[in-house]
Design an enzyme around this catalytic site. Structure first.
Site, short mmCIF file in Angstrom:
data_model
loop_
_atom_site.label_atom_id
_atom_site.label_comp_id
_atom_site.label_asym_id
_atom_site.label_seq_id
_atom_site.Cartn_x
_atom_site.Cartn_y
_atom_site.Cartn_z
CD GLU A 285 5.00 5.22 1.10
OE1 GLU A 285 4.29 4.38 0.54
OE2 GLU A 285 5.00 6.42 0.83
CB CYS B 107 4.67 2.91 -3.95
SG CYS B 107 5.80 2.09 -2.89
#
Ligand code: SAH
Length: 338
Positions: free
Chosen positions: A88, A329
């Protein structure tokens, strides 16, 4: 090692030791890190120079998916690595420019209980080229220059320090992106030995410590790393760091309602930061499935901030960007994988 993880002087040496002029190394470095291209056959390298690198690898990192916020200019991204692993990243737009959150590992082995990136353990370290690839892919895609890099994606940067150092030194190289060290932030859960090694490098980067609790008993409950490096050893490492660099250190403090926003925490935090040039950044907890706790109300967050300020501490509350495109996250990647 892949060519796009190599320093300028290593590339120059590669050509020189193979009977070519060392400026071919500079040409290649500029092509990879200033032009941000990987199609070397279209570069101005000579055929002889191309022959020298024909069996060497250039690692590619692609944007796999982009999620755009409707609330602000934040973009979250998934990158695809050559082995099909996904990582990510986040691109944020501020008044002063773009800031990108970069991953350093696929997964993470630190096991912090509130963090989604560590729930499946570590898969592997990223190479420097794969960290650079995240930045270059974003710059190329949106035709922008990223002015700030924060190593707060998945992974623990100090658990992959050699590649992280390559990443930031290559980014800093004036023949590459020429990014100032000051604009690069390394965030760590507190690997004291790594902090010392980083200090010895004397790079004027910004250092952020994920603190989240103020005494060993409670910190060990949510951050297993505290059993290996307790608060005392962390503080010693930070004093060592500050002695070498004298930079302000940021403490990230994720607020978990009733757990770490008590008066006792104020007192302990004051004590822990004594003697350090500290800045406290309060982060409201982003809920994840496996961690059954909540963030405090905005009022409680403000109250905690005021109490710290009353003790003369330097405090900010992290502004939350891209709230509509999946919270913290690590969650994005897992959602796509399922
Ligand atoms: N491994 C590094 C960088 C990763 S995360 C580190 O530990 O610092 C970046 C920051 O987000 C860290 O401060 C981390 O503790 C915090 N974080 C992780 N999960 C979170 C959550 N669910 N809510 C709020 N902050 C979180």
């Amino acid at each position: 090692m892949d060519l796009n993880s190599m320093y300028l002087d290593e590339l120059r040496e590669l050509f020189k030791s193979n009977g070519e002029k060392s400026f071919r190394g500079t040409q290649l470095f500029t092509f990879l890190h200033d032009k941000r291209r990987v199609d070397v056959l279209n570069s101005n390298l000579s055929l002889e120079a191309l022959d020298i690198i024909k069996n060497k690898k250039i690692t590619k990192t692609e944007i796999y998916k982009i999620f755009e916020s409707n609330l602000d200019d934040t973009k979250k991204m998934l990158f695809k690595l050559e082995d099909d692993n996904l990582i990510e990243g986040v691109l944020m737009k501020y008044k002063f420019g773009y800031s990108q959150c970069v991953s350093t590992q696929v997964g993470c082995k630190m096991g912090c209980s509130f963090c989604a990136s560590t729930k499946e353990g570590i898969i592997r370290d990223l190479k420097a080229s794969e960290m650079l690839g995240q930045v270059y892919a974003v710059e190329n895609k949106f035709d922008i220059k990223v002015g700030n890099i924060i190593l707060m994606g998945s992974g623990e940067p100090l658990d992959n320090l050699d590649e992280v150092l390559r990443f930031i030194k290559i980014l800093h190289d004036e023949k590459g992106q020429n990014l100032s060290y000051r604009n690069i932030t390394i965030s760590t859960c507190g690997l004291a030995d790594g902090i010392r090694k980083l200090a010895d490098e004397k790079l004027p980067i910004s250092l952020a410590i994920s603190l989240h609790q103020t005494n060993d008993k409670d910190r060990s409950k949510i951050m297993p790393i505290n059993k290996k490096y307790n608060l005392k050893s962390l503080k010693e490492a930070l004093l060592y760091y500050q002695n070498k660099l004298n930079n302000r250190i940021t403490f990230e403090y994720t607020l978990i309602d009733g757990q770490n926003n008590t008066d006792k925490n104020v007192k302990e935090l004051k004590e822990f930061t004594r003697g350090l040039k500290a800045h406290i950044n309060l982060i409201p907890l982003n809920p994840i499935e496996e961690f059954n706790e909540k963030r405090p109300s905005s009022k409680k967050i403000e109250d905690f901030k005021k109490k710290l300020e009353k003790e003369n501490m330097n405090v900010t509350i992290r502004r939350e960007l891209g709230q509509d495109i999946s919270a913290s996250c690590g969650q994005l990647r897992r959602r796509v994988k399922r």
